[in-house]
Design a protein around this motif. Structure first.
Motif, short mmCIF file in Angstrom:
data_model
loop_
_atom_site.label_atom_id
_atom_site.label_comp_id
_atom_site.label_asym_id
_atom_site.label_seq_id
_atom_site.Cartn_x
_atom_site.Cartn_y
_atom_site.Cartn_z
N ARG A 34 0.85 -1.19 0.00
CA ARG A 34 0.00 0.00 0.00
C ARG A 34 0.89 1.24 0.00
NH1 ARG A 34 -4.97 -2.05 2.49
NH2 ARG A 34 -4.99 -4.21 1.83
N TYR A 36 0.77 5.82 -1.38
CA TYR A 36 0.02 6.92 -1.98
C TYR A 36 0.66 7.41 -3.27
CZ TYR A 36 -2.60 7.41 2.37
OH TYR A 36 -3.39 7.19 3.45
N PRO A 72 -3.50 4.02 -5.53
CA PRO A 72 -4.13 4.64 -4.35
C PRO A 72 -5.46 5.28 -4.71
CG PRO A 72 -2.28 5.98 -5.11
CD PRO A 72 -2.30 4.74 -5.95
N THR A 73 -6.36 5.30 -3.74
CA THR A 73 -7.65 5.96 -3.90
C THR A 73 -7.46 7.42 -3.51
OG1 THR A 73 -8.79 3.92 -3.31
CG2 THR A 73 -10.07 5.95 -3.16
N VAL A 74 -7.58 8.32 -4.48
CA VAL A 74 -7.41 9.75 -4.23
C VAL A 74 -8.68 10.46 -4.67
CG1 VAL A 74 -6.03 11.80 -4.72
CG2 VAL A 74 -4.92 9.56 -4.61
N ASN A 75 -9.38 11.05 -3.70
CA ASN A 75 -10.65 11.72 -3.98
C ASN A 75 -10.44 13.02 -4.74
OD1 ASN A 75 -12.15 9.77 -2.68
ND2 ASN A 75 -12.31 10.89 -0.77
N GLU A 105 -8.49 -0.64 -2.41
CA GLU A 105 -9.86 -0.43 -2.83
C GLU A 105 -9.96 -0.36 -4.34
OE1 GLU A 105 -13.47 -0.29 -3.04
OE2 GLU A 105 -12.76 -0.36 -0.98
N ALA A 108 -10.55 2.94 -6.64
CA ALA A 108 -9.47 3.78 -7.18
C ALA A 108 -9.43 3.72 -8.70
CB ALA A 108 -8.14 3.35 -6.60
N TRP A 109 -9.74 2.55 -9.26
CA TRP A 109 -9.72 2.41 -10.73
C TRP A 109 -10.81 3.25 -11.38
CZ3 TRP A 109 -5.41 0.70 -12.63
CH2 TRP A 109 -4.63 -0.18 -11.87
N LEU A 111 -11.85 6.07 -10.24
CA LEU A 111 -11.39 7.45 -10.16
C LEU A 111 -10.35 7.78 -11.23
CD1 LEU A 111 -11.17 7.88 -6.28
CD2 LEU A 111 -12.98 8.62 -7.83
N GLN A 112 -9.79 6.78 -11.86
CA GLN A 112 -8.88 7.03 -12.99
C GLN A 112 -9.66 7.46 -14.23
OE1 GLN A 112 -5.26 6.70 -12.78
NE2 GLN A 112 -6.08 6.92 -10.72
#
Length: 161
Positions: A34, A36, A72-75, A105, A108-109, A111-112
């Motif tokens: 994991r 960022y 990474p999951t980045v909002n 998670e 995250a994909w 969000l790409q």
């Protein structure tokens, strides 16, 4: 790795052999990493590869690594603000003081491809031994109306935008 840069390696399974008095011909370790930032990911992979190959060479063996990468999951900040507003509209308690989580998670994909935000709905306090990611986990059905209200509020606001 910079100590202020989050990096986690977890080995969750170790499989090898069937008998207590025999050395197995092979052993398989599985885990996750994991991070960022992709630079941290690259360093983790580099070091795991070096360590695995070094240990194997010590015993005149070989290591074979198969590493797949997550992201990474980045909002998105605008999407996150929309979610907060939807919670407030529905009268739900909102926490924005939480530090980033090192969760693995699949969201995250998504969000790409499109801006969005990952939200923790909240399941309430769990009884000991029934926490999330546990075979005794017990979903709290009472949160469904609040969760549906939140999602409806997000959809309404997104459509208005």
């Amino acid at each position: 790795i910079d100590p202020l840069d989050p990096a986690v390696i977890t080995i969750g399974t170790v499989e090898g052999g069937k008998a207590a008095n025999q050395i197995p011909a092979s052993v398989t370790l599985r885990g996750t990493h994991r991070f960022y930032r992709n630079e941290v990911r690259d360093r983790l992979v580099e070091r795991v590869t070096q360590v695995a190959n070094g240990i194997a060479a010590t015993f005149e063996m070989t290591a074979k690594l198969a590493i797949t990468h997550g992201i990474p999951t980045v909002n998105d900040k605008v999407a996150a603000a929309l979610g907060v507003a939807a919670c407030e509209e529905y009268g739900l308690k909102v926490r924005t003081d939480m530090r980033p989580a090192m969760t693995g998670e699949d969201f995250a994909w998504y969000l790409q491809e499109k801006p969005g935000a990952f939200a923790w709905i909240g399941n309430g306090p769990a009884e000991p031994g029934r926490e999330l990611h546990n075979d005794g986990y017990n979903f709290n059905d009472a949160i469904l109306p609040s969760a549906a209200g939140f999602l409806a509020g997000v959809a309404r606001r997104a459509l208005q935008a």
